[in-house]
Design a protein around this motif. Structure first.
Motif, PDB file in Angstrom:
ATOM      1  N   GLY A  25      -0.588  40.136  11.192  1.00 40.10           N
ATOM      2  CA  GLY A  25      -0.360  40.327   9.754  1.00 40.10           C
ATOM      3  C   GLY A  25       1.133  40.384   9.437  1.00 40.10           C
ATOM      4  N   GLU A  26       1.885  41.086  10.300  1.00 40.71           N
ATOM      5  CA  GLU A  26       3.340  41.166  10.087  1.00 40.71           C
ATOM      6  C   GLU A  26       3.973  39.783  10.188  1.00 40.71           C
ATOM      7  OE1 GLU A  26       3.843  45.624  12.058  1.00 40.71           O
ATOM      8  OE2 GLU A  26       4.723  43.909  13.066  1.00 40.71           O
ATOM      9  N   GLU A  46       6.032  37.634   7.429  1.00 37.43           N
ATOM     10  CA  GLU A  46       7.370  37.062   7.663  1.00 37.43           C
ATOM     11  C   GLU A  46       7.381  35.573   7.326  1.00 37.43           C
ATOM     12  OE1 GLU A  46       8.548  40.079  11.371  1.00 37.43           O
ATOM     13  OE2 GLU A  46       7.771  38.081  11.774  1.00 37.43           O
ATOM     14  N   LEU A  47       6.286  34.915   7.683  1.00 42.84           N
ATOM     15  CA  LEU A  47       6.168  33.475   7.423  1.00 42.84           C
ATOM     16  C   LEU A  47       6.186  33.192   5.919  1.00 42.84           C
ATOM     17  CD1 LEU A  47       5.615  31.020   9.276  1.00 42.84           C
ATOM     18  CD2 LEU A  47       3.186  31.528   9.083  1.00 42.84           C
ATOM     19  N   MET A  48       5.424  33.977   5.154  1.00 50.14           N
ATOM     20  CA  MET A  48       5.365  33.751   3.708  1.00 50.14           C
ATOM     21  C   MET A  48       6.703  34.113   3.063  1.00 50.14           C
ATOM     22  SD  MET A  48       2.359  32.807   4.085  1.00 50.14           S
ATOM     23  CE  MET A  48       2.055  32.152   2.525  1.00 50.14           C
ATOM     24  N   ALA A  49       7.310  35.210   3.539  1.00 50.89           N
ATOM     25  CA  ALA A  49       8.621  35.591   3.001  1.00 50.89           C
ATOM     26  C   ALA A  49       9.634  34.481   3.285  1.00 50.89           C
ATOM     27  CB  ALA A  49       9.079  36.918   3.604  1.00 50.89           C
ATOM     28  N   GLY A  50       9.510  33.864   4.460  1.00 50.23           N
ATOM     29  CA  GLY A  50      10.400  32.761   4.827  1.00 50.23           C
ATOM     30  C   GLY A  50      10.243  31.551   3.904  1.00 50.23           C
ATOM     31  N   GLN A  51       9.099  31.475   3.219  1.00 49.57           N
ATOM     32  CA  GLN A  51       8.858  30.391   2.255  1.00 49.57           C
ATOM     33  C   GLN A  51       9.380  30.754   0.867  1.00 49.57           C
ATOM     34  OE1 GLN A  51       6.979  27.427   3.151  1.00 49.57           O
ATOM     35  NE2 GLN A  51       7.553  28.318   5.116  1.00 49.57           N
ATOM     36  N   PRO A  67      -7.048  32.909  14.190  1.00 50.32           N
ATOM     37  CA  PRO A  67      -5.936  33.656  14.793  1.00 50.32           C
ATOM     38  C   PRO A  67      -4.961  32.778  15.598  1.00 50.32           C
ATOM     39  CG  PRO A  67      -8.061  34.599  15.454  1.00 50.32           C
ATOM     40  CD  PRO A  67      -8.367  33.379  14.655  1.00 50.32           C
ATOM     41  N   GLN A  68      -5.413  31.612  16.035  1.00 48.30           N
ATOM     42  CA  GLN A  68      -4.484  30.761  16.808  1.00 48.30           C
ATOM     43  C   GLN A  68      -3.823  29.701  15.939  1.00 48.30           C
ATOM     44  OE1 GLN A  68      -3.920  32.176  19.271  1.00 48.30           O
ATOM     45  NE2 GLN A  68      -5.781  33.117  20.041  1.00 48.30           N
ATOM     46  N   ALA A  69      -4.056  29.737  14.642  1.00 49.98           N
ATOM     47  CA  ALA A  69      -3.570  28.648  13.783  1.00 49.98           C
ATOM     48  C   ALA A  69      -2.743  29.153  12.607  1.00 49.98           C
ATOM     49  CB  ALA A  69      -4.761  27.832  13.273  1.00 49.98           C
ATOM     50  N   TYR A  70      -2.413  30.450  12.566  1.00 49.08           N
ATOM     51  CA  TYR A  70      -1.831  30.964  11.326  1.00 49.08           C
ATOM     52  C   TYR A  70      -0.385  30.536  11.085  1.00 49.08           C
ATOM     53  CZ  TYR A  70       0.031  34.999  13.989  1.00 49.08           C
ATOM     54  OH  TYR A  70       0.679  35.811  14.875  1.00 49.08           O
ATOM     55  N   HIS A  71       0.235  29.935  12.109  1.00 49.68           N
ATOM     56  CA  HIS A  71       1.565  29.349  11.855  1.00 49.68           C
ATOM     57  C   HIS A  71       1.455  28.215  10.830  1.00 49.68           C
ATOM     58  CE1 HIS A  71      -0.448  27.241  15.083  1.00 49.68           C
ATOM     59  NE2 HIS A  71       0.372  26.221  14.958  1.00 49.68           N
ATOM     60  N   ASN A  72       0.237  27.687  10.639  1.00 50.96           N
ATOM     61  CA  ASN A  72       0.038  26.610   9.650  1.00 50.96           C
ATOM     62  C   ASN A  72      -0.256  27.137   8.253  1.00 50.96           C
ATOM     63  OD1 ASN A  72       0.348  24.672  11.614  1.00 50.96           O
ATOM     64  ND2 ASN A  72      -1.830  24.683  12.166  1.00 50.96           N
ATOM     65  N   LEU A  73      -0.185  28.454   8.075  1.00 47.75           N
ATOM     66  CA  LEU A  73      -0.559  29.042   6.781  1.00 47.75           C
ATOM     67  C   LEU A  73       0.189  28.418   5.586  1.00 47.75           C
ATOM     68  CD1 LEU A  73      -2.441  31.131   5.526  1.00 47.75           C
ATOM     69  CD2 LEU A  73      -0.767  32.895   6.053  1.00 47.75           C
ATOM     70  N   ALA A 125      11.978  33.989  13.295  1.00 47.15           N
ATOM     71  CA  ALA A 125      12.471  35.090  14.130  1.00 47.15           C
ATOM     72  C   ALA A 125      12.209  36.430  13.458  1.00 47.15           C
ATOM     73  CB  ALA A 125      13.961  34.901  14.375  1.00 47.15           C
ATOM     74  N   ARG A 126      12.098  37.499  14.266  1.00 51.89           N
ATOM     75  CA  ARG A 126      11.862  38.843  13.736  1.00 51.89           C
ATOM     76  C   ARG A 126      13.169  39.390  13.161  1.00 51.89           C
ATOM     77  NH1 ARG A 126       6.960  41.055  15.730  1.00 51.89           N
ATOM     78  NH2 ARG A 126       7.194  41.749  13.624  1.00 51.89           N
ATOM     79  N   ARG A 127      13.104  40.015  11.982  1.00 53.00           N
ATOM     80  CA  ARG A 127      14.340  40.460  11.344  1.00 53.00           C
ATOM     81  C   ARG A 127      14.437  41.955  11.112  1.00 53.00           C
ATOM     82  NH1 ARG A 127      14.447  35.486   8.777  1.00 53.00           N
ATOM     83  NH2 ARG A 127      16.040  34.233   9.765  1.00 53.00           N
ATOM     84  N   ARG A 128      13.358  42.548  10.563  1.00 48.07           N
ATOM     85  CA  ARG A 128      13.466  43.966  10.177  1.00 48.07           C
ATOM     86  C   ARG A 128      12.197  44.693  10.590  1.00 48.07           C
ATOM     87  NH1 ARG A 128      13.863  43.979   4.436  1.00 48.07           N
ATOM     88  NH2 ARG A 128      11.903  45.077   4.433  1.00 48.07           N
ATOM     89  N   VAL A 129      12.331  45.712  11.389  1.00 47.89           N
ATOM     90  CA  VAL A 129      11.146  46.475  11.786  1.00 47.89           C
ATOM     91  C   VAL A 129      11.500  47.947  11.809  1.00 47.89           C
ATOM     92  CG1 VAL A 129      10.138  44.630  13.196  1.00 47.89           C
ATOM     93  CG2 VAL A 129      11.706  46.241  14.251  1.00 47.89           C
ATOM     94  N   GLY A 130      10.485  48.805  11.907  1.00 52.12           N
ATOM     95  CA  GLY A 130      10.704  50.243  12.002  1.00 52.12           C
ATOM     96  C   GLY A 130      11.032  50.645  13.441  1.00 52.12           C
ATOM     97  N   PRO A 131      11.043  51.958  13.708  1.00 54.03           N
ATOM     98  CA  PRO A 131      11.384  52.436  15.047  1.00 54.03           C
ATOM     99  C   PRO A 131      10.398  51.988  16.132  1.00 54.03           C
ATOM    100  CG  PRO A 131      11.395  54.240  13.442  1.00 54.03           C
ATOM    101  CD  PRO A 131      10.837  53.048  12.741  1.00 54.03           C
ATOM    102  N   THR A 132       9.137  51.718  15.726  1.00 52.70           N
ATOM    103  CA  THR A 132       8.164  51.250  16.724  1.00 52.70           C
ATOM    104  C   THR A 132       7.661  49.878  16.309  1.00 52.70           C
ATOM    105  OG1 THR A 132       6.313  52.207  15.536  1.00 52.70           O
ATOM    106  CG2 THR A 132       7.364  53.609  17.174  1.00 52.70           C
ATOM    107  N   ALA A 133       7.523  48.996  17.278  1.00 49.76           N
ATOM    108  CA  ALA A 133       7.101  47.628  16.949  1.00 49.76           C
ATOM    109  C   ALA A 133       6.075  47.143  17.956  1.00 49.76           C
ATOM    110  CB  ALA A 133       8.312  46.702  16.960  1.00 49.76           C
TER     111      ALA A 133
END
Ligand code: 5AD
Ligand code: SF4
Length: 441
Positions: free
Chosen positions: A23-24, A28-33, A108-114, A143-151
């Motif tokens: 989900g994260e 990120e993918l949608m935000a990148g769009q 779950p194996q195709a969501y990069h195509n969202l 790429a991962r940009r912003r996360v909390g203390p646990t990822a």
């Protein structure tokens, strides 16, 4: 019908931690769009990232979709574009398109195509992608940009074990391990983005291996060397993949936390065999002994299923006695739920719901008792706590002990701090701590 291209989105994830991670990454993918994340109630595009592991998952997806659409009608707004992702999408994709007329279905194996699927749907046609390509989706994600203390960091997906009750081998596919270098790079990016703890995820995470014969312990030792990464965890493991190298790592890798989630499912060998677990009660207990030799303070967690087809009262009593023997620090327990297409769904002697309810209550009482006892035994100890988020009350912060217990603290501590706390009180679900001093960040 042509629809406006969505400008805002929301991702709602259900189920396991792997879905949280997916989900994260979708967000990120949608935000990148160039899309903006908003509440599901207001989003142009709602992604329902679904879980199929138990209960009436598909029906729940249909009712969620109905609720979202009704809410917009009541507010005289256009219906949102709806994308169904996750394991229900994989298992029931075409049925979902047919019955609920959703815009996008993505496995779950195709969501990069969202993004491409959303564009196709905006052009007017429902878009479905439930392929399980061999090429990894991960390379196609931003790429991962912003996360909390646990990822979370997914290192392995899929399952070849085929436990007879489980839908995962069908929805997530065969076991695939991500490459070593890609994982180390993503871990470094997560640390640069703020993570102090990383939990390595996989349906069978301890089966992780690469073409050079490296195992999860080699990966953990490499991550241990990343400056700024203070804590490493991993989940979920299968008892049969718990190799000596990984056990040894628990003895000498300081950043590897003393916690192990090792599902057993049942305590009776007859039931374990019918479940196709390929371990016995005794081999599981001996494995725990070997781990305790190198890490005597390890906190153990497990998963249990009650009411598997054919489970007798005597079988169930063996589950209770296994719980007494192990003394779990925490555990998850579920009523057996027949999954369409799995062997157990067609087995005779399905257990009556009332019997399952009653067994689940007895099991949970035992597990809660042990969890509370484990927490009480921590009172008076001093330990490092990673501050993860704000608590419910003003001025209160919540962190995790090395043994994954929630600890509430009212001292002046900040998100991402690792503070040394004295544990002063314990309830069934959390402890209270008092700061002694803050370690260097
Ligand atoms: N019914 C009940 N529980 C299940 N699990 C997996 N499949 C089922 C099912 N059909 C539980 C197992 C597993 C956890 C993730 O979910 O305990 O370890
Ligand atoms: Fe499902 Fe068994 Fe695989 Fe776990 S090991 S994902 S329970 S089939």
């Amino acid at each position: 019908m042509v629809k406006p291209t969505p400008k805002t989105f929301a991702v709602k994830s259900f189920g396991c931690q792997m879905n949280v991670y997916d989900g994260e990454r979708m967000a990120e993918l949608m935000a990148g769009q160039g899309m903006t994340a908003v509440d599901a109630a207001d989003a142009d595009l709602v992604v329902l990232n679904t879980c199929h592991i138990r209960e009436k998952a598909t029906e729940k997806v249909f009712s969620d979709i109905g609720r979202l659409r009704k809410d917009r009608r009541v507010r005289a707004l256009d219906a949102p574009m709806i994308a169904v992702a996750g394991c229900v999408a994989q298992a029931e994709g075409e049925e979902i398109v047919r019955r609920a007329k959703v815009d996008v279905v993505v496995g779950p194996q195709a969501y990069h195509n969202l993004p491409a699927l959303v564009s196709a749907a905006a052009a007017g046609a429902p878009a479905l992608d439930t392929d399980m390509p061999l090429a990894s989706k991960f390379g196609a994600l931003p790429a991962r940009r912003r996360v909390g203390p646990t990822a979370f960091l997914t290192v392995q997906e899929g399952c070849d074990k085929f436990c007879t009750y489980c839908v995962v081998p069908y929805t997530r596919g065969a076991e695939v391990s991500r490459p070593f270098a890609a994982i180390v790079d993503e871990a470094k990016a997560l640390v640069d983005a703020g993570a102090r703890e990383i939990t390595l995820l996989g349906q069978n995470v301890n089966a992780w291996e690469d073409a050079d014969g490296r195992g999860l312990h080699d990966l953990i030792r490499a991550l241990d060397r990343i400056p700024g990464l203070a804590r490493i965890r991993y989940t979920t493991s299968h008892p049969n993949d718990m190799k000596q190298g990984l056990i040894d790592a628990h003895g000498d890798v300081e950043s590897l936390m003393p916690f192990l989630h090792l599902p057993v499912q049942a305590g009776s060998d007859r039931v374990l065999k019918a479940m196709n677990r390929s371990h016995s009660r005794d081999s599981y207990l001996r494995l725990l002994d070997r781990i305790r030799v190198v890490r005597p303070d390890i906190a153990l967690s497990g998963d249990f299923i009650v009411g598997f087809p054919g489970e007798s009262e005597a079988d169930f009593a063996e589950t209770l006695s296994l719980v007494d023997t192990v003394g779990y620090a925490q555990a998850f327990s579920f009523k057996y739920s027949p999954r369409p297409g799995t062997p157990a769904a067609d087995m005779g002697d399905q257990i009556a719901p009332a019997v399952m309810d009653e067994r689940l209550q007895r099991l949970q009482a035992a597990l809660n008792r042990d969890q509370h006892a484990f927490n009480r035994a921590s009172i008076g100890k001093t330990c490092a706590v990673l501050i993860e988020r704000r608590g419910k009350n003003a001025g209160q912060m919540l962190g995790k002990s090395p043994w994954l217990q929630s600890v509430l603290v009212e001292d002046d501590v900040a998100l991402g701090d690792i503070v040394t706390l004295q544990l002063t009180d314990a309830g069934p679900n959390s402890l209270v701590g008092r700061a002694l001093f803050a370690t260097a960040a």
